[in-house]
Write an enzyme that holds these catalytic residues in place. Structure first.
Site, PDB file in Angstrom:
ATOM      1  NE  ARG A  49     -30.710   4.197 -30.020  1.00 37.78           N
ATOM      2  CZ  ARG A  49     -31.369   3.394 -28.941  1.00 37.78           C
ATOM      3  NH1 ARG A  49     -32.226   2.571 -29.763  1.00 37.78           N
ATOM      4  NH2 ARG A  49     -31.426   3.736 -27.825  1.00 37.78           N
ATOM      5  CB  THR A  50     -24.005   5.933 -29.759  1.00 42.95           C
ATOM      6  OG1 THR A  50     -25.252   6.686 -29.927  1.00 42.95           O
ATOM      7  CG2 THR A  50     -22.833   6.602 -30.323  1.00 42.95           C
ATOM      8  CE  LYS A  78      -7.826  -1.835 -10.342  1.00 42.19           C
ATOM      9  NZ  LYS A  78      -6.682  -2.228 -11.199  1.00 42.19           N
ATOM     10  NE  ARG A  99     -23.262   8.186 -25.560  1.00 48.57           N
ATOM     11  CZ  ARG A  99     -24.451   7.961 -25.920  1.00 48.57           C
ATOM     12  NH1 ARG A  99     -25.241   7.123 -25.395  1.00 48.57           N
ATOM     13  NH2 ARG A  99     -24.652   8.261 -27.253  1.00 48.57           N
ATOM     14  CG  HIS A 127     -24.802  12.289 -30.027  1.00 46.09           C
ATOM     15  ND1 HIS A 127     -24.074  11.372 -30.731  1.00 46.09           N
ATOM     16  CD2 HIS A 127     -25.856  11.386 -29.468  1.00 46.09           C
ATOM     17  CE1 HIS A 127     -24.124  10.372 -30.526  1.00 46.09           C
ATOM     18  NE2 HIS A 127     -25.541  10.242 -29.664  1.00 46.09           N
TER      19      HIS A 127
HETATM   20  N1   CP Z   1     -28.981   7.856 -30.167  1.00 37.78           N
HETATM   21  C1   CP Z   1     -28.250   7.508 -29.234  1.00 37.78           C
HETATM   22  O1   CP Z   1     -27.322   8.337 -28.752  1.00 37.78           O
HETATM   23  O2   CP Z   1     -28.591   6.451 -28.712  1.00 37.78           O
HETATM   24  P1   CP Z   1     -27.813   5.618 -27.507  1.00 37.78           P
HETATM   25  O3   CP Z   1     -27.828   6.434 -26.331  1.00 37.78           O
HETATM   26  O4   CP Z   1     -28.496   4.186 -27.390  1.00 37.78           O
HETATM   27  O5   CP Z   1     -26.574   5.421 -27.964  1.00 37.78           O
END
Ligand code: CP
Length: 311
Positions: A49-50, A78, A99, A127
């Site tokens: 999703r993110t 590397k 992320r 998040h």
């Molecule tokens: N909600 C969320 O962070 O989903 P993903 O891990 O799929 O990005």
């Protein structure tokens, strides 16, 4: 230009501004708003999703996206450092979405890069973009975000979405029910902060007795990948499972069920077609919310109503 590292970097007014701009963009798209801009998309941890909604948001605003969805195909393999990787992507892009599995990594990136950094999840810490889309969903469905009674259920120790949303709803006088086994309860640093601010919260182990109290039931997955000891995971795996049988007729009519997703077994699919189930709409709301974040991060004029977003 603005970083989004922690939800606490935003004032209450800035949060409301992001929600307002997201609402306007969802009703009246601006396909050329970010024309000529390049998003650096660095995902060191898996995501559906993110990553995809940040990508979709960029395309819908006319921006282009470069990056990776796994560090395996990069020069990190590397031995290149995270610092040097950030410096390179800074040169190739206008904003960086990142992320990473290390808590504090987004803050580290923001200290290295002159480009705005958007934290798309740093370990078990925060998040913030998920929180903004959660708030967007709550406001859209319930008409307000103030004085919300919310129950978080599941993995509250490692659940970064829970940490960020609690910090945000503190600003809007929320009341919290933390429902989890002792080993994965909400971290003490969060309850200490709630104590200092005199906020109402409840530590519980069962969700059934409080269903009639709450506006939002926020389910989470027990995150197997964050446990060092698989035996500890096995003790709590599958501990909370909701279904039509456990929810319908037992909660307030207006109660909504949210989940950051992915789910494993904590929400039975028989709930998906009920009016309470908002988790797929919530995930879809990630697109306009992340468009609004890009606009604020890059200083794009997204809205007439916007006070801070300048040309
Ligand atoms: N909600 C969320 O962070 O989903 P993903 O891990 O799929 O990005």
């Amino acid at each position: 230009m603005k970083d989004f590292i922690s939800i606490k970097d935003l004032t209450k007014e800035e949060i409301l501004e992001v929600l307002e701009v997201a609402s306007e963009l969802s009703q009246k798209p601006k396909p050329e708003l970010a024309k000529g801009k390049i998003v650096g998309s660095l995902f060191f941890e898996p995501s559906t999703r993110t990553r995809l909604s940040f990508t979709s948001a960029a395309y819908r605003m006319g921006a282009q996206v470069l990056g990776f969805d796994s560090p395996d195909a990069t020069s990190l393999k590397k031995g290149e450092s995270l610092r040097d990787t950030i410096k390179m992507v800074e040169a190739y892009s206008d904003v960086i979405v990142m992320r990473h599995y290390i808590e504090g990594s987004a803050k580290f990136a923001s200290e290295i890069s002159n480009n705005p950094i958007i934290n798309a999840g740093d370990g078990a810490n925060e998040h913030p973009s998920q929180t903004l889309l959660d708030l967007f969903t709550i406001k859209k469905e319930l008409g307000r975000i103030e004085n919300m009674k919310i129950a978080f259920v599941g993995d509250l120790k490692y659940g970064r979405t829970v940490h960020s949303l609690t910090k945000a709803l503190e600003m809007f006088n929320g009341e919290f029910y933390f429902i989890a086994p002792d080993s994965i309860q909400i971290p003490e640093y969060i309850t200490k902060e709630l104590d200092q601010k005199g906020m109402k919260y409840h530590i519980c182990s069962e969700y059934e007795p409080i269903l009639k109290e709450i506006d939002v039931l926020y389910m989470t997955r027990i995150q197997r990948e964050r446990f060092d000891d698989i035996e500890e995971y096995n003790k709590v795996s599958g501990v909370y499972k909701i279904s039509k049988d456990t929810i319908l007729g037992k909660c307030q009519e207006h109660m909504i069920i949210l989940h950051p997703l992915p789910r494993v077994d904590e929400i039975n699919i028989d709930l998906d077609d009920t009016k309470h189930a908002l988790y797929f709409k919530q995930a879809a709301n990630g697109v306009p919310t992340r468009e609004a974040m890009y606009a604020l991060a890059m200083g794009l004029k997204a809205s007439k109503a916007s006070k801070k977003v300048e040309n």
